[in-house]
Design an enzyme around this catalytic site. Structure first.
Site, PDB file in Angstrom:
ATOM      1  NE  ARG A  52      -3.602  -2.267   2.598  1.00 34.32           N
ATOM      2  CZ  ARG A  52      -4.761  -2.235   3.244  1.00 34.32           C
ATOM      3  NH1 ARG A  52      -5.097  -1.169   3.933  1.00 34.32           N
ATOM      4  NH2 ARG A  52      -5.559  -3.271   3.214  1.00 34.32           N
TER       5      ARG A  52
ATOM      6  CD  GLU B  11     -12.311  -0.534  -0.497  1.00 31.01           C
ATOM      7  OE1 GLU B  11     -11.254  -1.035  -0.125  1.00 31.01           O
ATOM      8  OE2 GLU B  11     -13.273  -0.325   0.280  1.00 31.01           O
TER       9      GLU B  11
END
Ligand code: B12
Ligand code: B12
Lengths: 142, 483, 483, 142
Positions: free
Chosen positions: B100, B171
């Site tokens: 991430r 997402e």
């Protein structure tokens, strides 16, 4: 009473959990400590630099997201190298990935050189009481 | 290139692409034309958009877990288990936190340490390190659509690899995957990087493959008032639509008060559709997802089941198209597959039992709907104003001005002056509205609701109330009453 | 003595008492005056009536488990655990099935076999066999009030021993503990035997000790429409009041449709109060209890948690004073203490989170309230008619005529002609109203609701629908749709 | 097909669980069996008398309430004494108190002389299929 001792506070690694950090800072300040809050996504170096800069009595490392085991390794040695041999180091949060036997987790982090290791959901008051004791700010007997 | 809300020209997109794909060796594996052919072969059974559509038209609520582990075979086994034993309607690969933050080298070390330790040392699945072919093995391992769930400010490479890898839903957004997930990433950068992701999804659509784009409604998961997260969702929908996205899911994190939550879920798609229409985006399909309570959970597993089931009930009564499921291990750590399946099963039992029930309109609900509409509209309109009609620019300026302000967010590009607290019925209100562009009526509404609670608790609303509310659900309450 | 609804004269009561106490050796231990003194010493902390009162005035819902094992020390440990770890607000001793049928010799054998096997071979606590002193040890082991829960057509000796043993609440009634719990016991007998129990409770009251009397609302626990169980509850309240009882709790078994269940819980105390008042009983305190779904449960524990939590949510939103809690082991067997505590904790989490929330009035709710009121009134009024104003006599005749008819009841004194089924939203309706004294409007209402479901499912409502509904919750649904 | 074989059905002991009994009766009848349903609160004697009276091919005992272990003992011997040596005996429901290891429970009831033992929640269809097989009403191969 706390002689304005400073605690370095931060959330280590790639971890962005900010809520507990905010509350810990507030609780430490309420208890009379100075707080050097380096916030989330903090590197080991940032912890050590902040401790050097503020002549801190303790470093409180949070790790919530599970990578604590990977991120915390070496922090004690780096601190020693920087001349912070005797600084208190606490760690708390959700230190490892998944639900693991706590005794094992605690041991792994103690082996890494942390003085105290706190399980998920520890209330700040408990650790602050420990800190006062470790810093000799309260009488052991009471 | 200066930030603006405008569809990226092809040359711009493809020249950026080269850099993006060069960031890690697996980037070389991506071949867009081959990927499109792959998706077409895979067919509608793998399509999240198709599944959501079906849920929406049949009035059903889909249950989806979070799930990600370090090792590929474990990830495959995990998803299979959650489909078969957990009865999940759709699945995710939840990405680890190094990925991430684009720290692929650390993710690689995490994979290797996990192999050595025989357990996952990462909190998710490092899809970039594994590459396209491995992603396809994950997607093909199950019969239901699989989505990428993460929290990545710069998700361009992740999107390239996973979409080529056969995932049909992705997402995130330039706000919702920055402000709660980063400290130092300017919104100019994250919005631009997500324009890239949206453009990529748009490109797939132009080639016949619908990629569902979901925005992360819960933000920090902690007492976020619906007006704020709705405004962010609407803005992200507008930004995506401009890049050619036509299938969006807007999210909301359950707050816990049924009326407020139902009102939030009812207003969310209407507001998104209104703004999409008003801004000239036609033919965008909007669905909704409710996240079961995203803040601190009780450590006791039975109590956690209570929280989970109440989230499921809320999703069902509010008619959410999808619900993201928590697990009985939430307070402690990433769940093993059994705990994860347990959360889904409890959820599905409730969803199924409430499938034919709904929350009937009432004056309280109507009022709450009006409040959420007014709040969202105030924020989005002011944002558009600030950008002189450009929502991308407006967003950057709105955050700077505190017109959008996300409680408890780690980002230094978030004003962070706002404080939420629950009212006497547990609805999340504003204790300190800071710079939100609310009119007097709205501000009075919030103040009065908190004053009411203050009277009941015989204390002035203040920061201690906020702290009490943060701990409350973890301690078995909704409203953090003084002891 | 012929059955009639009239307070027993003291001589009658005391002459019966001799027989009752002689039925098993422990009967000798009962000394009413000493028992009253004991209760007075114990004080309000042990009083279920006081606790319920407090719950009612503070708008709180109490959580109570079922719990009973064969061995005394295990029973004590169980209750302690459920109070400390389970956070139960009040506790029970659930009585075993031999004792319920007055088979004390078999219960004794069960105790001995349990000692030998080292595990409980009985499904409850054989209080009669243990006697008064042992009961006091149970009651004194915990800080919260303890109730006797059972299912005993003739509970006279059980009541004598447990009330002298310090229990402050006693469940059951001449209808609700006969029709679902017996095959061959005439209502004349069970009603008279429960007049005895009520007279005993009345005697305690006259001597300053309030015994709470709870009626068993769920009956067979399986698709019982609220109008029927409400009518039984109202009748049992009238019968108890005549014998001098002044603290009653009326029960209802959750059906699963939120609107119907809330309507049921809202109407229940109002109807009881209206009839008590109309029949001239003053100063009776009425509280309510909702039983989490009493029919077949899913075997999967996570799914069971879903059912449990939905029951808790219903209780909270409906403002029940108390909720009886199921456990994740429900489908399989009597729960161990951990499973029992788990059910309570999940329940309490939901109760606490919803403590400040309620179901606002809506037209749907208003309609449901009107239906339940009309049904209950029709049945109770007809019952009073049949008895020429005497509710005891009327009840016997009403059952004979099928004016009261409990679905799936084992008793041969129940007509057993009625068939319930769920409508398209899961509310329990009448497929076959048999002889219920409903007017055309009510009958049409039921027929139309089931016809609507039939249309949706494309089948004629019939017995297969009933079977599907009986299995439905166990299979993860509310409405038993055809596969 | 079932040559109108009779099954005696009942719920043994002090057990009043009537719902499953009702459904089993319906399912057996639908499958073509004659059902002698003695209902709840059935004694061992009632099972045996009903079997004698109806010349039954099988006895299906239900026990839901947990006392099955206490109630079922002796049923096989009493049947043998009554001359029903070869009658099939099935038992099902929630046979023991609490959640216990199923293999152990099954063994205990087989030792008591039951031909088949069914765990909680068994669907009637499964046992009816077994019955048809045990009675030779279906070809073993299909
Ligand atoms: C809110 C939340 C989020 C929010 C965070 C928003 C934000 N920026 O702050 C969002 C939604 C963004 C989020 C994201 C993620 N999260 Co998160 N999150 C939570 C959650 C639900 C609550 C955390 C919280 O705010 N608690 C309230 C505060 C007050 O409590 P606290 O954080 O525990 O801190 C207190 C104590 O722990 C203690 N303490 C903390 N540190 C220290 C240090 C010392 C020295 C001492 C003495 C005490 C102490 O004192 C604090 C104050 O009381 C927890 C689960 C839970 N606890 O219920 C998961 C959880 C922490 N998240 C988790 C994960 C994995 C993630 C994600 C990777 C996504 C995912 N896979 O689900 C990402 C990671 C993002 C990243 N890079 O860090 C996991 C960690 C798993 C593990 N360790 O095995 C958890 C446990 C959930 C789970 N079971 O999977 N999350
Ligand atoms: C409804 C119910 C009641 C109702 C019964 C109303 C009535 N008169 O019928 C009421 C509320 C009155 C009740 C009372 C009690 N109950 Co009850 N009850 C239930 C419940 C919730 C559902 C039973 C049911 O109707 N299921 C639906 C039908 C269709 O399924 P079934 O009964 O399981 O039968 C099917 C199969 O088992 C199978 N089957 C059954 N027998 C046989 C036999 C053969 C040969 C075969 C092949 C198949 C087979 O086929 C049937 C049809 O599909 C169960 C738990 C559950 N299952 O969820 C507890 C349960 C059976 N009850 C239980 C108990 C203990 C009691 C009480 C003692 C009270 C208490 N302590 O809670 C009293 C006992 C009264 C008595 N003397 O018998 C326990 C038994 C515990 C154990 N074995 O360890 C259970 C399991 C609940 C629990 N976990 O504690 N109960």
């Amino acid at each position: 009473m706390t002689e304005e001792k400073t605690v370095v506070l931060g959330v280590i690694g790639a971890d962005v959990h900010a809520v507990g950090n905010r509350i810990l800072a507030y609780a430490l300040a309420q208890a009379g400590f100075k707080v050097a809050n380096i916030g989330v996504l903090a590197t080991r170096e940032e912890f050590i630099n902040a401790a050097l800069e503020t002549d801190a009595a303790a470093i409180w490392v949070s790790s919530l997201y599970g990578h604590g085991e990977l991120d915390c390794r070496g922090l004690r040695d780096q601190a020693a190298e920087a001349g912070l041999e005797r600084i208190l180091m606490y760690v708390g949060g959700n230190l490892v990935v998944g639900k693991q036997d706590w005794a094992g987790v605690e041991k792994r982090f103690k082996d890494m050189g942390f003085d105290r290791v706190y399980p998920p959901g520890t209330m700040p008051g408990r650790a602050i009481a420990d800190l006062m004791r470790d810093l000799g700010l309260v009488n052991e007997v009471d | 290139m200066e930030l603006k809300n405008q569809k990226w020209p092809a040359d711009e997109f493809f020249s950026r692409r080269r850099e993006v794909l060069a960031a890690w060796p697996t980037g070389r594996e991506v071949d867009l034309d081959e990927a499109v052919a792959y998706h077409r072969r895979a067919g509608a059974g793998r399509s999240m958009a198709a599944l959501l559509d079906q849920a929406r038209t049949s009035g059903r609520t889909l249950a989806q877990p979070r799930a990600g582990v370090a090792l590929l075979l474990d990830q495959i086994e995990l998803l299979r288990y959650l489909a078969a034993e957990g009865e999940a309607d759709c699945l995710p690969a939840t990405i680890d936190s190094y990925t991430r933050q684009n720290r692929y080298a650390e993710a690689q070390a995490g994979i290797e340490e996990s192999r050595a330790a025989g357990r996952s040392m990462l909190n998710g699945f490092p899809a970039v390190n594994y590459g396209v072919a491995a992603c396809r093995r994950v997607v093909e391992a199950v019969d239901v659509p699989v989505q990428v769930r993460h929290g990545t400010p710069d998700a361009r490479l992740l999107a390239e690899i996973t979409l080529a890898g056969g995932f049909t839903s992705f997402e995130g957004g330039g706000i919702s995957y920055n402000i709660p997930y980063a400290k130092d990433v300017p919104l100019e950068k994250s919005i631009a990087d997500w324009q890239y992701v949206d453009r990529l999804a748009g490109w797939y659509l132009e080639h016949g493959v619908t990629i569902n784009r979901e925005f992360f409604g819960p933000l920090t998961g902690t007492l976020v008032p619906p007006g704020i997260s709705h405004a962010v969702g609407v803005i992200e929908a507008l930004l995506a639509a401009e890049q050619g996205v036509k299938n969006v899911t807007l999210g909301y994190g359950q707050c816990g008060n049924l009326i407020q939550d139902v009102a939030a879920m009812l207003t969310l798609p209407r507001l998104a559709e209104d703004y999409l229409e008003r801004c000239g985006y036609r033919g965008v399909t909007v669905t909704t997802v409710l996240h079961q309570w995203m803040g601190g959970f009780p450590a006791d597993e039975s109590k956690a089941f209570g929280v989970i089931a109440w989230g499921a009930a809320t999703a069902a009564l509010a008619g959410a198209d999808k619900v993201i499921v928590k697990t009985p291990h939430e307070a402690v750590g990433v769940p093993g597959k059994e705990a994860n399946a347990a959360g889904i099963k409890a959820t599905k039992q409730v969803l199924n039992m409430l499938r034919d029930q709904f929350m009937p309109p009432t004056p309280e609900l109507t009022e709450e709907i009006a409040v959420i509409r007014a709040e969202t509209t105030a924020i989005v309109d002011k944002t558009l104003d600030l950008g002189d009609g450009d929502v991308a620019l407006g967003t950057v300026r709105a955050f700077k001005a505190g017109v959008i302000d996300v409680p408890f967010a780690p980002s230094r590009f978030n004003a962070g002056r706002l404080l939420p607290a629950r009212d006497n019925r547990g609805a999340v209100r504003l204790l300190e509205p800071a710079n939100l562009p609310f009119d007097r009526a709205l501000l009075d509404f919030h103040r009065e609701r908190l004053a009411e609670r203050g009277r009941v608790e015989n204390r002035e609303p203040g920061f201690q109330m906020v702290i009490d509310d943060i701990y409350a659900i973890g301690k078995g309450m909704l409203v953090g009453r003084p002891r």
